[in-house]
Design a protein around this motif. Structure first.
Motif, PDB file in Angstrom:
ATOM      1  N   GLY A  89       0.822  -1.199   0.000  1.00 13.90           N
ATOM      2  CA  GLY A  89       0.000   0.000   0.000  1.00 13.90           C
ATOM      3  C   GLY A  89       0.853   1.245   0.000  1.00 13.90           C
ATOM      4  O   GLY A  89       2.083   1.179  -0.026  1.00 13.90           O
ATOM      5  N   ASP A  90       0.183   2.373   0.037  1.00  9.85           N
ATOM      6  CA  ASP A  90       0.871   3.658   0.041  1.00  9.85           C
ATOM      7  C   ASP A  90       0.175   4.572   1.048  1.00  9.85           C
ATOM      8  O   ASP A  90      -0.978   4.939   0.858  1.00  9.85           O
ATOM      9  CB  ASP A  90       0.837   4.284  -1.352  1.00  9.85           C
TER      10      ASP A  90
ATOM     11  N   SER B 285       0.889  10.005   2.519  1.00  9.65           N
ATOM     12  CA  SER B 285       0.232  11.215   3.026  1.00  9.65           C
ATOM     13  C   SER B 285       0.104  11.203   4.545  1.00  9.65           C
ATOM     14  O   SER B 285      -0.284  12.196   5.153  1.00  9.65           O
ATOM     15  CB  SER B 285      -1.156  11.362   2.398  1.00  9.65           C
ATOM     16  N   ARG B 286       0.455  10.098   5.173  1.00 10.61           N
ATOM     17  CA  ARG B 286       0.353   9.973   6.630  1.00 10.61           C
ATOM     18  C   ARG B 286       1.742   9.855   7.261  1.00 10.61           C
ATOM     19  O   ARG B 286       1.938   9.126   8.217  1.00 10.61           O
ATOM     20  CB  ARG B 286      -0.500   8.762   6.986  1.00 10.61           C
ATOM     21  N   SER B 287       2.681  10.601   6.742  1.00 14.06           N
ATOM     22  CA  SER B 287       4.076  10.480   7.178  1.00 14.06           C
ATOM     23  C   SER B 287       4.287  10.871   8.639  1.00 14.06           C
ATOM     24  O   SER B 287       5.262  10.438   9.257  1.00 14.06           O
ATOM     25  CB  SER B 287       4.990  11.316   6.288  1.00 14.06           C
ATOM     26  N   ASP B 288       3.374  11.660   9.191  1.00 15.52           N
ATOM     27  CA  ASP B 288       3.533  12.091  10.582  1.00 15.52           C
ATOM     28  C   ASP B 288       2.797  11.182  11.566  1.00 15.52           C
ATOM     29  O   ASP B 288       2.722  11.470  12.754  1.00 15.52           O
ATOM     30  CB  ASP B 288       3.049  13.529  10.744  1.00 15.52           C
TER      31      ASP B 288
ATOM     32  N   ARG C 144       3.130  -5.479  11.492  1.00 15.02           N
ATOM     33  CA  ARG C 144       4.307  -4.816  10.945  1.00 15.02           C
ATOM     34  C   ARG C 144       4.105  -3.308  10.982  1.00 15.02           C
ATOM     35  O   ARG C 144       3.064  -2.810  10.552  1.00 15.02           O
ATOM     36  CB  ARG C 144       4.549  -5.203   9.482  1.00 15.02           C
ATOM     37  N   SER C 145       5.096  -2.569  11.444  1.00 12.57           N
ATOM     38  CA  SER C 145       5.092  -1.114  11.336  1.00 12.57           C
ATOM     39  C   SER C 145       5.373  -0.756   9.886  1.00 12.57           C
ATOM     40  O   SER C 145       6.256  -1.351   9.261  1.00 12.57           O
ATOM     41  CB  SER C 145       6.162  -0.501  12.232  1.00 12.57           C
ATOM     42  N   VAL C 146       4.616   0.214   9.348  1.00 10.23           N
ATOM     43  CA  VAL C 146       4.780   0.594   7.946  1.00 10.23           C
ATOM     44  C   VAL C 146       4.760   2.108   7.813  1.00 10.23           C
ATOM     45  O   VAL C 146       4.246   2.823   8.678  1.00 10.23           O
ATOM     46  CB  VAL C 146       3.677  -0.023   7.049  1.00 10.23           C
ATOM     47  N   SER C 147       5.312   2.582   6.697  1.00  9.61           N
ATOM     48  CA  SER C 147       5.274   4.002   6.353  1.00  9.61           C
ATOM     49  C   SER C 147       5.481   4.130   4.855  1.00  9.61           C
ATOM     50  O   SER C 147       6.002   3.213   4.209  1.00  9.61           O
ATOM     51  CB  SER C 147       6.346   4.781   7.123  1.00  9.61           C
ATOM     52  N   GLY C 148       5.069   5.269   4.308  1.00  5.38           N
ATOM     53  CA  GLY C 148       5.264   5.524   2.883  1.00  5.38           C
ATOM     54  C   GLY C 148       4.664   4.424   2.018  1.00  5.38           C
ATOM     55  O   GLY C 148       3.607   3.896   2.303  1.00  5.38           O
ATOM     56  N   LYS C 149       5.386   4.096   0.946  1.00  2.00           N
ATOM     57  CA  LYS C 149       4.986   2.951   0.113  1.00  2.00           C
ATOM     58  C   LYS C 149       5.574   1.717   0.766  1.00  2.00           C
ATOM     59  O   LYS C 149       6.767   1.669   1.031  1.00  2.00           O
ATOM     60  CB  LYS C 149       5.508   3.107  -1.307  1.00  2.00           C
TER      61      LYS C 149
ATOM     62  N   GLY D 140       2.172 -16.363  -2.520  1.00  2.24           N
ATOM     63  CA  GLY D 140       3.207 -15.358  -2.698  1.00  2.24           C
ATOM     64  C   GLY D 140       2.731 -14.121  -3.434  1.00  2.24           C
ATOM     65  O   GLY D 140       3.526 -13.253  -3.777  1.00  2.24           O
ATOM     66  N   GLY D 141       1.423 -14.024  -3.659  1.00  2.00           N
ATOM     67  CA  GLY D 141       0.860 -12.890  -4.394  1.00  2.00           C
ATOM     68  C   GLY D 141       0.784 -11.628  -3.548  1.00  2.00           C
ATOM     69  O   GLY D 141       1.038 -11.640  -2.339  1.00  2.00           O
ATOM     70  N   VAL D 142       0.428 -10.533  -4.207  1.00  4.36           N
ATOM     71  CA  VAL D 142       0.357  -9.220  -3.557  1.00  4.36           C
ATOM     72  C   VAL D 142      -1.100  -8.796  -3.398  1.00  4.36           C
ATOM     73  O   VAL D 142      -1.877  -8.859  -4.343  1.00  4.36           O
ATOM     74  CB  VAL D 142       1.119  -8.156  -4.372  1.00  4.36           C
ATOM     75  N   VAL D 143      -1.447  -8.378  -2.184  1.00  2.00           N
ATOM     76  CA  VAL D 143      -2.765  -7.828  -1.891  1.00  2.00           C
ATOM     77  C   VAL D 143      -2.585  -6.338  -1.642  1.00  2.00           C
ATOM     78  O   VAL D 143      -1.821  -5.940  -0.762  1.00  2.00           O
ATOM     79  CB  VAL D 143      -3.390  -8.496  -0.639  1.00  2.00           C
ATOM     80  N   GLN D 144      -3.265  -5.503  -2.414  1.00  2.00           N
ATOM     81  CA  GLN D 144      -3.199  -4.051  -2.236  1.00  2.00           C
ATOM     82  C   GLN D 144      -4.211  -3.630  -1.184  1.00  2.00           C
ATOM     83  O   GLN D 144      -5.339  -4.120  -1.175  1.00  2.00           O
ATOM     84  CB  GLN D 144      -3.529  -3.333  -3.542  1.00  2.00           C
ATOM     85  N   ILE D 145      -3.814  -2.746  -0.297  1.00  2.00           N
ATOM     86  CA  ILE D 145      -4.725  -2.169   0.674  1.00  2.00           C
ATOM     87  C   ILE D 145      -4.516  -0.656   0.651  1.00  2.00           C
ATOM     88  O   ILE D 145      -3.384  -0.181   0.649  1.00  2.00           O
ATOM     89  CB  ILE D 145      -4.545  -2.770   2.084  1.00  2.00           C
TER      90      ILE D 145
END
Length: 116
Positions: free
Chosen positions: A29-30, A33-36, A57-62, A101-106
């Motif tokens: 995902g991306d 816009s929530r960088s803060d 998992r902690s995530v940020s950005g793309k 092993g596929g990708v799920v977009q959220i």
């Protein structure tokens, strides 16, 4: 010979290596816009109330995060949280919706201040 076998067993017991029979898919995902904000992705197994620690998992950005799951068919809820608020949620059936092993977009829901 017995000492060698015992040593190998002890070494393998400490490894956290996915086994070929594990299932796996990727959540991407991306949230640039929530960088803060503090964001995380969670995978919750059907029938469980909360995600287990190893499925958070902690995530940020793309982002692209892989998750090991049971090789058996199963339903999982994917949650994307920022500042502990759910901004996106998706239920998927492994492997029919995700592929092995596929990708799920959220995609996260943008805050009202970002909408035009």
């Amino acid at each position: 010979m017995q000492n060698i076998i015992s040593s190998v067993i002890i070494l393998l017991a400490g490894c956290n290596v996915p086994i070929a029979s594990d299932g796996m898919f990727v959540v991407a995902g991306d949230i640039s816009s929530r960088s803060d904000e503090s964001c995380e992705v969670q995978i919750i197994t059907n029938g469980e109330r909360d995600a287990r620690d190893y499925n958070i998992r902690s995530v940020s950005g793309k982002f692209k995060e892989d998750f090991s799951v049971s090789p058996q068919s199963g339903i999982y809820t994917i949650k994307l949280l920022c500042n502990k608020i759910v901004i996106a949620e998706k239920r998927v059936k492994y492997p029919s919706d995700t592929g092995v092993g596929g990708v799920v977009q959220i995609e996260g829901i943008e805050s009202a201040t970002n909408e035009t």
